[in-house]
Scaffold this motif. Structure first.
Motif, PDB file in Angstrom:
ATOM      1  N   THR A   1     -20.514   0.676  -2.258  1.00  0.00           N
ATOM      2  CA  THR A   1     -19.993   0.418  -0.908  1.00  0.00           C
ATOM      3  C   THR A   1     -20.997  -0.382  -0.091  1.00  0.00           C
ATOM      4  OG1 THR A   1     -18.867   2.537  -1.023  1.00  0.00           O
ATOM      5  CG2 THR A   1     -18.988   1.520   1.128  1.00  0.00           C
TER       6      THR A   1
ATOM      7  N   MET B   1     -13.054  -1.299  -0.480  1.00  0.00           N
ATOM      8  CA  MET B   1     -11.946  -0.423  -0.131  1.00  0.00           C
ATOM      9  C   MET B   1     -11.720   0.644  -1.185  1.00  0.00           C
ATOM     10  SD  MET B   1      -9.078  -2.797   1.595  1.00  0.00           S
ATOM     11  CE  MET B   1      -7.886  -1.791   0.818  1.00  0.00           C
ATOM     12  N   GLY B   2     -11.878   0.269  -2.464  1.00  0.00           N
ATOM     13  CA  GLY B   2     -11.725   1.250  -3.535  1.00  0.00           C
ATOM     14  C   GLY B   2     -12.737   2.366  -3.406  1.00  0.00           C
TER      15      GLY B   2
ATOM     16  N   SER C   1     -12.053   4.436  -0.309  1.00  0.00           N
ATOM     17  CA  SER C   1     -10.855   5.257  -0.484  1.00  0.00           C
ATOM     18  C   SER C   1     -11.167   6.514  -1.283  1.00  0.00           C
ATOM     19  CB  SER C   1      -9.763   4.459  -1.198  1.00  0.00           C
ATOM     20  OG  SER C   1      -9.397   3.364  -0.416  1.00  0.00           O
TER      21      SER C   1
ATOM     22  N   SER D   1     -13.267   8.788   0.816  1.00  0.00           N
ATOM     23  CA  SER D   1     -12.557   9.379   1.958  1.00  0.00           C
ATOM     24  C   SER D   1     -11.661  10.543   1.535  1.00  0.00           C
ATOM     25  CB  SER D   1     -11.728   8.316   2.668  1.00  0.00           C
ATOM     26  OG  SER D   1     -10.689   7.891   1.827  1.00  0.00           O
ATOM     27  N   LEU D   2     -11.337  10.620   0.238  1.00  0.00           N
ATOM     28  CA  LEU D   2     -10.500  11.728  -0.226  1.00  0.00           C
ATOM     29  C   LEU D   2     -11.237  13.064  -0.158  1.00  0.00           C
ATOM     30  CD1 LEU D   2      -8.783  10.163  -3.364  1.00  0.00           C
ATOM     31  CD2 LEU D   2      -7.725  10.696  -1.187  1.00  0.00           C
TER      32      LEU D   2
ATOM     33  N   THR E   1     -10.487  12.071   6.818  1.00  0.00           N
ATOM     34  CA  THR E   1     -10.360  10.682   6.367  1.00  0.00           C
ATOM     35  C   THR E   1      -9.361  10.511   5.215  1.00  0.00           C
ATOM     36  OG1 THR E   1     -12.257  11.051   4.943  1.00  0.00           O
ATOM     37  CG2 THR E   1     -12.684  10.017   7.069  1.00  0.00           C
TER      38      THR E   1
ATOM     39  N   LEU F   1      -6.941   7.556   5.095  1.00  0.00           N
ATOM     40  CA  LEU F   1      -7.557   6.213   5.081  1.00  0.00           C
ATOM     41  C   LEU F   1      -7.091   5.327   3.920  1.00  0.00           C
ATOM     42  CD1 LEU F   1     -11.312   6.117   6.117  1.00  0.00           C
ATOM     43  CD2 LEU F   1      -9.438   4.729   6.931  1.00  0.00           C
ATOM     44  N   PRO F   2      -7.023   5.850   2.683  1.00  0.00           N
ATOM     45  CA  PRO F   2      -6.599   4.964   1.585  1.00  0.00           C
ATOM     46  C   PRO F   2      -5.240   4.325   1.829  1.00  0.00           C
ATOM     47  CG  PRO F   2      -7.474   7.000   0.700  1.00  0.00           C
ATOM     48  CD  PRO F   2      -7.437   7.169   2.179  1.00  0.00           C
TER      49      PRO F   2
ATOM     50  N   LEU G   1      -5.720   1.680   4.681  1.00  0.00           N
ATOM     51  CA  LEU G   1      -6.458   0.527   4.164  1.00  0.00           C
ATOM     52  C   LEU G   1      -5.602  -0.272   3.187  1.00  0.00           C
ATOM     53  CD1 LEU G   1     -10.016   2.021   3.532  1.00  0.00           C
ATOM     54  CD2 LEU G   1      -9.333   0.445   5.313  1.00  0.00           C
ATOM     55  N   GLY G   2      -4.840   0.471   2.368  1.00  0.00           N
ATOM     56  CA  GLY G   2      -3.980  -0.191   1.390  1.00  0.00           C
ATOM     57  C   GLY G   2      -2.925  -1.051   2.067  1.00  0.00           C
TER      58      GLY G   2
END
Lengths: 144, 227
Positions: A122, B115-116, B119, B122-123, B128, B131-132, B135-136
């Motif tokens: 990230t 983003m991956g 994501s 964030s799980l 959050t 969020l995925p 963002l997706g």
């Protein structure tokens, strides 16, 4: 009444400036630019190395991530669609339950190396995006 | 006749031919066949031309191709009417050279990696978790908007070279969409091409701040501090 320009004029040296002042300023600027370019190259190299380490940490654990994912086949989707048509409420509850089970399974299977690898990736990707999006390179070209 | 005009006509014919061949000999609508369970209904190939036209799978392929092409074009028209200034700005940015387009692709790749990773991370926390999805959706819209701009710019450039530049922007979009769509439907390679186009489109949208043209920096916040 004196303004700030008068103050600046008072601060300027009264002696004539040395003849090689312009060359010295240019040399100094070139040195600063060279140093900043070198620092940036070193930073890029370090980030590439760190990204490789991040990938090395993630890749062996990617299988775990994929196997813990719910069955996303077309057949399962068809089954879910027909269940949704039969009883929408129940199928939505089942869907949320499946997602929650997957997330909890994923969270329990995640280890510190995987999270660390993701964090490294990230950070590297964020630095790369910022570097590409900022106009630093263009400004530098203009200055050069 | 202008050489570019011949090229455009040839490209349009090639694109149409490529799509027809793909629909005839490859399972484009494989998902549809599976859903409707029509894969087993293929006609025996005695007279193969007639059989191909009567084949339910081939007809599904043609229907799918046509629907996808029309949907993509209409989505492009919608984007052109909704945000013409943004599309113009993005297309100007993409017309400055291949180096710029490659930079957009690099931005797209880095953003999808970012983003991956975000994501997945964030799980792990309840706050959050959505969020995925957000963002997706943002990434998908950016990619589609960028793809429309790429198609428009491609068509516009080709029409300008052919000295047909006085034509409507919708014609530029139609030409670009047809060529890009045919390329993304080439068997086996089309998927890779689609990924490259979507990543480049997403990178272009993000790099130009969704076509607003405002730079990516923190100067407004720093000006606040100075005040």
């Amino acid at each position: 009444m004196s303004d700030w320009l008068d103050d600046l004029l008072e601060m300027m040296p009264v002696d004539p400036y040395p003849e090689d002042l312009a060359e010295r300023v240019q040399a100094r600027l070139a040195l600063v630019r060279r140093r900043s370019r070198r620092t940036r190259h070193v930073l890029h190299l370090v980030l590439v190395l760190v990204s490789i380490v991040g990938l090395w940490l993630i890749l062996p654990r990617a299988e775990m991530f994929l196997t813990s994912a719910p069955n996303l086949s077309l057949g399962a989707f068809e089954e879910w669609l027909s269940a949704l048509a039969r009883s929408p409420g129940e199928s939505l509850l089942n869907f949320i339950g499946t997602i929650a089970t997957w997330i909890s399974g994923l969270a329990s299977a995640l280890d510190i190396e995987f999270v660390l690898g993701l964090g490294i990736l990230t950070a590297s990707a964020l630095y790369g995006v910022i570097n590409l999006l900022s106009n630093g390179a263009a400004q530098e070209e203009v200055m050069a | 006749m202008n050489r570019w005009r011949i090229l455009i006509v040839a490209l349009v014919i090639l694109a149409l031919l490529s799509m027809v061949l793909s629909a005839l000999f490859f399972d484009i609508a494989w998902w549809r066949q599976s859903l409707a369970s029509i894969g087993a209904e293929r006609a025996p190939h005695k007279a193969w031309r007639l059989a191909l036209l009567q084949d339910v799978g081939v007809r599904a392929n043609f229907a799918s191709l046509f629907a996808n092409l029309v949907t993509m074009y209409l989505f492009g028209v919608l984007i052109l009417y909704l945000a013409p200034d943004r599309v113009r700005h993005m297309s100007q940015e993409s017309s400055t050279g291949w180096q710029r387009v490659f930079k957009f692709f690099a931005v797209g790749v880095l953003v999808i990696v970012l983003m991956g990773a975000v994501s997945i991370l964030s799980l792990l926390t309840v706050q959050t978790m959505p969020l995925p999805i957000i963002l997706g959706v943002v990434f998908l819209l950016s990619a589609l908007g960028g793809m429309v701009t790429l198609a428009y710019q491609l068509g516009k450039t080709m029409l300008a070279r052919a000295e047909w530049s006085g034509r409507s922007p919708l014609l530029s979009l139609a030409l670009g969409t047809l060529i890009l769509f045919a390329l993304t439907n080439v068997p086996y390679l089309g998927g890779f091409f689609l990924i490259i186009v979507l990543l480049t489109g997403a990178g272009m949208s993000i790099a130009t701040r969704f076509g607003s043209g405002k730079p990516w920096n923190l100067l407004p916040l720093m000006e606040d501090v100075q005040v």
